[in-house]
Design a protein around this motif. Sequence first.
Motif, short mmCIF file in Angstrom:
data_model
loop_
_atom_site.label_atom_id
_atom_site.label_comp_id
_atom_site.label_asym_id
_atom_site.label_seq_id
_atom_site.Cartn_x
_atom_site.Cartn_y
_atom_site.Cartn_z
N GLU A 6 0.83 -1.21 0.00
CA GLU A 6 0.00 0.00 0.00
C GLU A 6 0.87 1.26 0.00
OE1 GLU A 6 -2.72 -0.18 3.30
OE2 GLU A 6 -3.84 -1.85 2.45
N TRP A 7 1.99 1.21 0.73
CA TRP A 7 2.91 2.35 0.79
C TRP A 7 3.49 2.63 -0.61
CZ3 TRP A 7 3.96 6.09 4.11
CH2 TRP A 7 5.15 6.81 3.99
N LEU A 8 3.95 1.58 -1.27
CA LEU A 8 4.52 1.73 -2.61
C LEU A 8 3.46 2.19 -3.61
CD1 LEU A 8 6.85 -1.40 -2.72
CD2 LEU A 8 7.53 1.00 -2.55
N LYS A 9 2.25 1.63 -3.50
CA LYS A 9 1.16 2.00 -4.41
C LYS A 9 0.81 3.48 -4.27
CE LYS A 9 -3.53 0.79 -5.78
NZ LYS A 9 -4.71 -0.02 -5.52
N ALA A 10 0.74 3.97 -3.03
CA ALA A 10 0.44 5.38 -2.81
C ALA A 10 1.52 6.25 -3.46
CB ALA A 10 0.34 5.69 -1.31
N GLY A 11 2.78 5.88 -3.30
CA GLY A 11 3.86 6.64 -3.92
C GLY A 11 3.81 6.60 -5.43
N GLU A 48 1.22 6.23 -7.23
CA GLU A 48 0.03 6.98 -7.67
C GLU A 48 0.07 8.45 -7.24
OE1 GLU A 48 -3.27 4.77 -6.07
OE2 GLU A 48 -3.00 3.12 -7.49
N SER A 49 1.20 8.88 -6.68
CA SER A 49 1.38 10.28 -6.22
C SER A 49 0.31 10.68 -5.21
CB SER A 49 1.39 11.25 -7.40
OG SER A 49 2.38 10.90 -8.33
N ARG A 50 -0.04 9.76 -4.31
CA ARG A 50 -1.05 10.03 -3.28
C ARG A 50 -0.38 10.19 -1.93
NH1 ARG A 50 -3.97 6.18 -1.58
NH2 ARG A 50 -3.03 4.47 -2.70
N ALA A 51 -0.91 11.10 -1.12
CA ALA A 51 -0.43 11.29 0.24
C ALA A 51 -0.75 10.05 1.07
CB ALA A 51 -1.08 12.52 0.86
N ALA A 52 0.20 9.65 1.93
CA ALA A 52 -0.01 8.50 2.79
C ALA A 52 0.87 8.60 4.03
CB ALA A 52 0.30 7.20 2.05
N TRP A 53 0.43 7.90 5.07
CA TRP A 53 1.25 7.78 6.27
C TRP A 53 1.22 6.31 6.70
CZ3 TRP A 53 -0.67 5.91 10.90
CH2 TRP A 53 -2.05 5.87 11.04
N CYS A 54 2.21 5.93 7.53
CA CYS A 54 2.24 4.58 8.07
C CYS A 54 2.99 4.61 9.39
CB CYS A 54 2.90 3.59 7.11
SG CYS A 54 4.67 3.86 6.91
N TYR A 55 2.81 3.55 10.19
CA TYR A 55 3.62 3.41 11.39
C TYR A 55 4.96 2.81 10.99
CZ TYR A 55 -0.58 4.20 14.14
OH TYR A 55 -1.70 4.75 14.69
N TYR A 56 6.03 3.34 11.54
CA TYR A 56 7.36 2.80 11.27
C TYR A 56 7.38 1.35 11.75
CZ TYR A 56 12.38 2.25 11.28
OH TYR A 56 13.65 1.80 11.04
N ASP A 57 7.80 0.44 10.90
CA ASP A 57 7.81 -1.00 11.19
C ASP A 57 6.43 -1.52 11.60
OD1 ASP A 57 10.43 -1.54 10.55
OD2 ASP A 57 11.17 -1.31 12.60
N ASN A 58 5.36 -0.84 11.14
CA ASN A 58 3.98 -1.21 11.49
C ASN A 58 3.76 -1.29 13.00
OD1 ASN A 58 2.86 -1.24 8.91
ND2 ASN A 58 3.68 -3.27 8.53
N ASP A 59 4.50 -0.48 13.75
CA ASP A 59 4.40 -0.47 15.21
C ASP A 59 4.00 0.94 15.66
OD1 ASP A 59 4.65 -0.71 17.95
OD2 ASP A 59 6.84 -0.92 17.93
N PRO A 60 2.78 1.13 16.17
CA PRO A 60 2.33 2.46 16.59
C PRO A 60 3.26 3.13 17.61
CG PRO A 60 0.47 0.97 16.54
CD PRO A 60 1.71 0.14 16.31
#
Length: 127
Positions: A92-97, A99-111
């Motif tokens: 999802e992170w790569l897809k957002a990039g 598609e030039s879409r804004a995105a956020w994620c937790y580092y290492d999927n750890d809140p």
Amino acid sequence: MKKLALLLLVCFTISLTVVAQKAKPKPKASTATKAKVSPVTPVAAKTVVKAAPVTPVIPTITLGTQQWAIKNLDVTSFANGDKIDQAQTSEEWLKAGNESRAAWCYYDNDPASGILYNWFAVGDQRG
């Protein structure tokens, strides 16, 4: 990747701080004369006044010539209230990039490890 994400976060934080500092009203000099007060003109009932988005003020510390945020930014929406999409997987992170879409994620999927933002979120005009 960690260094790039940190660099983007620092750049975003510095730009928010600069914008917040420029937005502060300058104090007006006091005068001994009284200002004239003009009568208030009634506003038509259909007029809607929309407030400008508020830019968050982030506490910073200056180290040498650089200004650093004391705390990591941890928002999931833009200053105007629009949500930033969460990327819950690497795909999802790569897809957002891609598609030039804004995105956020937790580092290492750890809140507990903090939030990362892609460039499209950091550079978005919505703040």
